[in-house]
Design a protein around this motif. Structure first.
Motif, PDB file in Angstrom:
ATOM      1  N   ASN A 244      -1.382 -11.088  -2.910  1.00 51.22           N
ATOM      2  CA  ASN A 244      -0.529  -9.904  -2.866  1.00 51.22           C
ATOM      3  C   ASN A 244      -1.179  -8.859  -1.968  1.00 51.22           C
ATOM      4  N   TYR A 245      -0.461  -8.426  -0.936  1.00 47.35           N
ATOM      5  CA  TYR A 245      -0.996  -7.506   0.058  1.00 47.35           C
ATOM      6  C   TYR A 245      -0.318  -6.135  -0.040  1.00 47.35           C
ATOM      7  N   SER A 246      -1.110  -5.081   0.172  1.00 42.90           N
ATOM      8  CA  SER A 246      -0.595  -3.715   0.223  1.00 42.90           C
ATOM      9  C   SER A 246      -1.419  -2.927   1.234  1.00 42.90           C
ATOM     10  N   CYS A 247      -0.911  -1.762   1.664  1.00 44.08           N
ATOM     11  CA  CYS A 247      -1.627  -0.958   2.650  1.00 44.08           C
ATOM     12  C   CYS A 247      -1.579   0.520   2.280  1.00 44.08           C
ATOM     13  N   THR A 248      -2.556   1.264   2.813  1.00 41.26           N
ATOM     14  CA  THR A 248      -2.649   2.715   2.652  1.00 41.26           C
ATOM     15  C   THR A 248      -3.044   3.312   3.996  1.00 41.26           C
ATOM     16  N   GLY A 249      -2.485   4.464   4.325  1.00 31.36           N
ATOM     17  CA  GLY A 249      -2.840   5.142   5.569  1.00 31.36           C
ATOM     18  C   GLY A 249      -3.690   6.375   5.291  1.00 31.36           C
ATOM     19  N   ARG A 250      -4.701   6.600   6.117  1.00 29.63           N
ATOM     20  CA  ARG A 250      -5.536   7.802   6.026  1.00 29.63           C
ATOM     21  C   ARG A 250      -5.580   8.464   7.397  1.00 29.63           C
ATOM     22  N   GLU A 251      -5.371   9.777   7.413  1.00 30.29           N
ATOM     23  CA  GLU A 251      -5.324  10.510   8.674  1.00 30.29           C
ATOM     24  C   GLU A 251      -6.672  10.452   9.392  1.00 30.29           C
ATOM     25  N   THR A 252      -6.631  10.049  10.655  1.00 29.71           N
ATOM     26  CA  THR A 252      -7.848  10.011  11.453  1.00 29.71           C
ATOM     27  C   THR A 252      -8.268  11.431  11.819  1.00 29.71           C
ATOM     28  N   GLY A 253      -9.486  11.790  11.447  1.00 27.62           N
ATOM     29  CA  GLY A 253      -9.977  13.128  11.734  1.00 27.62           C
ATOM     30  C   GLY A 253      -9.432  14.193  10.804  1.00 27.62           C
ATOM     31  N   GLY A 254      -8.777  13.803   9.727  1.00 25.94           N
ATOM     32  CA  GLY A 254      -8.224  14.758   8.777  1.00 25.94           C
ATOM     33  C   GLY A 254      -8.449  14.297   7.355  1.00 25.94           C
ATOM     34  N   SER A 255      -7.821  14.993   6.410  1.00 26.84           N
ATOM     35  CA  SER A 255      -8.047  14.689   4.994  1.00 26.84           C
ATOM     36  C   SER A 255      -6.842  14.051   4.326  1.00 26.84           C
ATOM     37  N   ARG A 256      -5.732  13.951   5.022  1.00 29.12           N
ATOM     38  CA  ARG A 256      -4.511  13.464   4.379  1.00 29.12           C
ATOM     39  C   ARG A 256      -4.484  11.941   4.285  1.00 29.12           C
ATOM     40  N   TYR A 257      -3.852  11.459   3.233  1.00 25.52           N
ATOM     41  CA  TYR A 257      -3.700  10.022   3.043  1.00 25.52           C
ATOM     42  C   TYR A 257      -2.354   9.752   2.379  1.00 25.52           C
ATOM     43  N   SER A 258      -1.852   8.550   2.556  1.00 22.37           N
ATOM     44  CA  SER A 258      -0.543   8.180   2.027  1.00 22.37           C
ATOM     45  C   SER A 258      -0.671   7.591   0.633  1.00 22.37           C
ATOM     46  N   HIS A 259       0.478   7.346   0.001  1.00 16.04           N
ATOM     47  CA  HIS A 259       0.507   6.502  -1.191  1.00 16.04           C
ATOM     48  C   HIS A 259       0.168   5.071  -0.778  1.00 16.04           C
ATOM     49  N   SER A 260      -0.075   4.222  -1.750  1.00  8.30           N
ATOM     50  CA  SER A 260      -0.194   2.789  -1.479  1.00  8.30           C
ATOM     51  C   SER A 260       1.204   2.185  -1.443  1.00  8.30           C
ATOM     52  N   SER A 261       1.398   1.232  -0.556  1.00  4.31           N
ATOM     53  CA  SER A 261       2.699   0.578  -0.447  1.00  4.31           C
ATOM     54  C   SER A 261       2.942  -0.331  -1.642  1.00  4.31           C
ATOM     55  N   GLU A 262       4.182  -0.761  -1.788  1.00  2.00           N
ATOM     56  CA  GLU A 262       4.461  -1.815  -2.751  1.00  2.00           C
ATOM     57  C   GLU A 262       3.807  -3.110  -2.263  1.00  2.00           C
ATOM     58  N   LYS A 263       3.419  -3.978  -3.205  1.00  2.98           N
ATOM     59  CA  LYS A 263       2.764  -5.229  -2.839  1.00  2.98           C
ATOM     60  C   LYS A 263       3.785  -6.257  -2.348  1.00  2.98           C
ATOM     61  N   VAL A 264       3.383  -7.007  -1.342  1.00  6.05           N
ATOM     62  CA  VAL A 264       4.194  -8.128  -0.880  1.00  6.05           C
ATOM     63  C   VAL A 264       3.365  -9.405  -1.050  1.00  6.05           C
ATOM     64  N   THR A 265       4.033 -10.480  -1.410  1.00 14.73           N
ATOM     65  CA  THR A 265       3.333 -11.738  -1.685  1.00 14.73           C
ATOM     66  C   THR A 265       3.383 -12.658  -0.473  1.00 14.73           C
ATOM     67  N   LEU A 266       2.218 -13.116  -0.060  1.00 10.77           N
ATOM     68  CA  LEU A 266       2.110 -14.096   1.013  1.00 10.77           C
ATOM     69  C   LEU A 266       1.689 -15.420   0.387  1.00 10.77           C
ATOM     70  N   THR A 267       2.520 -16.460   0.572  1.00 10.06           N
ATOM     71  CA  THR A 267       2.226 -17.792   0.042  1.00 10.06           C
ATOM     72  C   THR A 267       2.080 -18.763   1.207  1.00 10.06           C
ATOM     73  N   VAL A 268       0.915 -19.379   1.296  1.00 11.57           N
ATOM     74  CA  VAL A 268       0.636 -20.329   2.376  1.00 11.57           C
ATOM     75  C   VAL A 268       0.696 -21.744   1.811  1.00 11.57           C
TER      76      VAL A 268
END
Length: 320
Positions: A244-268
């Motif tokens: 299960n994969y998710s991502c978060t963004g953090r501002e480069t050179g700043g203090s702001r950050y996003s929520h975490s995304s919903e998880k998506v499932t990768l099945t190989v």
């Protein structure tokens, strides 16, 4: 015939009682009703706008007035307001070294839920009771530090401070509060993935003024990849990449950050040829099943044989 006269009223919003060269002031044109297009005249220059507010940077002494027009009708010009240049803005600190100054930490643009600290630097003043202002209105008396916890959009505005028994008001600092964004993860290819393929995960963050993000990727709640690119490319995937994969963004050179995304499932899945062979076997079984059913339907519905005995008994003779 009675002709009604609609008047206009011009107001000037400033942070202090004096206007200094280089300072930006807000002019508001108040005309009764809606649907107006506004004309502003400051000195010899005219400006047209659909907004009732107009910002101007003062460079010299000048008079401003406004009116509103819709279709072929215009209101009367407002009374003129004179913007008086009191010299360079920086000279205010030279003349009054005790004038307070507001700073914002960690920064003046934040997301909802962040904590913001406003600091009123009183310089050489010995007075310690501080008056805080938001959008030109006094909000509270307190100390040199004002902390805003878990800020909301409504906390945004222009903040200033002054010291008790002092008339000087600090220059205002604009605090901007936006909703914290939530990324969306996209997977390519978005169908069944086999061992050896290349998979691209994309972290999409919208509705924000942040221009540079650092993207952090988690797999099963453990950080697995950090990049300045919103794409996370996995070459030659294997079954170990399943998760299960998710991502978060953090501002480069700043203090702001996003929520975490919903998880998506990768099945190989395993080998593509083996999977294709299994699929063909499955399809062959389905084909045989439906073909046999088709023969049964054809036999009983088209040929319509009749049993010489009851259908619920052992029938050995058919006739047409």
């Amino acid at each position: 015939m009675i002709i009604s006269i609609i008047t206009s009223r011009l107001t000037v919003q400033t942070e202090t009682s004096q206007i200094f060269r280089g300072e930006t002031v807000t002019l508001t044109c108040d005309v009764q009703g809606e649907g107006w297009r506004y004309t502003w005249q400051c000195g010899d220059e005219q400006h047209n706008s659909d907004e009732e507010e107009f910002k101007i940077t003062v460079q010299f002494k000048q008079s401003c007035k406004c009116k509103g027009c819709r279709e072929s009708f215009c209101s009367e010009w407002s009374d003129a307001e004179t913007l008086t240049d009191s010299g360079e803005l920086d000279s205010l600190y030279k003349m009054n070294p005790n004038k307070p100054k507001v700073t914002v930490k960690p920064q003046s643009s934040v997301f909802t839920g962040d904590t913001v600290t406003l600091i009123c630097d009183v310089r050489r003043s010995t007075e310690r009771t501080i008056y805080w202002f938001k959008d030109f209105k006094r909000i509270k008396a307190g100390s040199e530090t004002k902390t805003l916890r878990e800020v909301r959009v409504s906390d945004g505005g222009r903040y200033a401070c002054s010291v008790e028994n002092k008339t000087a008001l600090s220059q205002g600092v604009m605090l901007t509060v936006e909703e914290r964004p939530k990324p969306v993860v996209r997977v390519q290819p978005d169908g069944r993935v086999f061992r050896g393929q290349t998979v691209t995960l994309t972290c999409d963050i919208q509705d924000t003024d942040v221009t540079n993000w650092s993207y952090s990727w988690n797999k099963d709640d453990s950080e697995t990849h950090v990049s300045q690119s919103q794409e996370y490319r996995i070459s030659s995937v294997s079954e170990s990449h399943t998760g299960n994969y998710s991502c978060t963004g953090r501002e480069t050179g700043g203090s702001r950050y996003s929520h975490s995304s919903e998880k998506v499932t990768l099945t190989v899945s395993g080998d593509r040829k083996k999977a294709k062979s299994e699929q063909l076997i499955l399809l062959e079984g389905v084909r045989k099943k439906y073909f046999n059913n088709y023969l049964a339907v054809f036999f009983f519905q088209v040929l319509k044989p009749h049993c010489c005995f009851s259908l619920f008994s052992n029938c050995s003779v058919f006739y047409w």
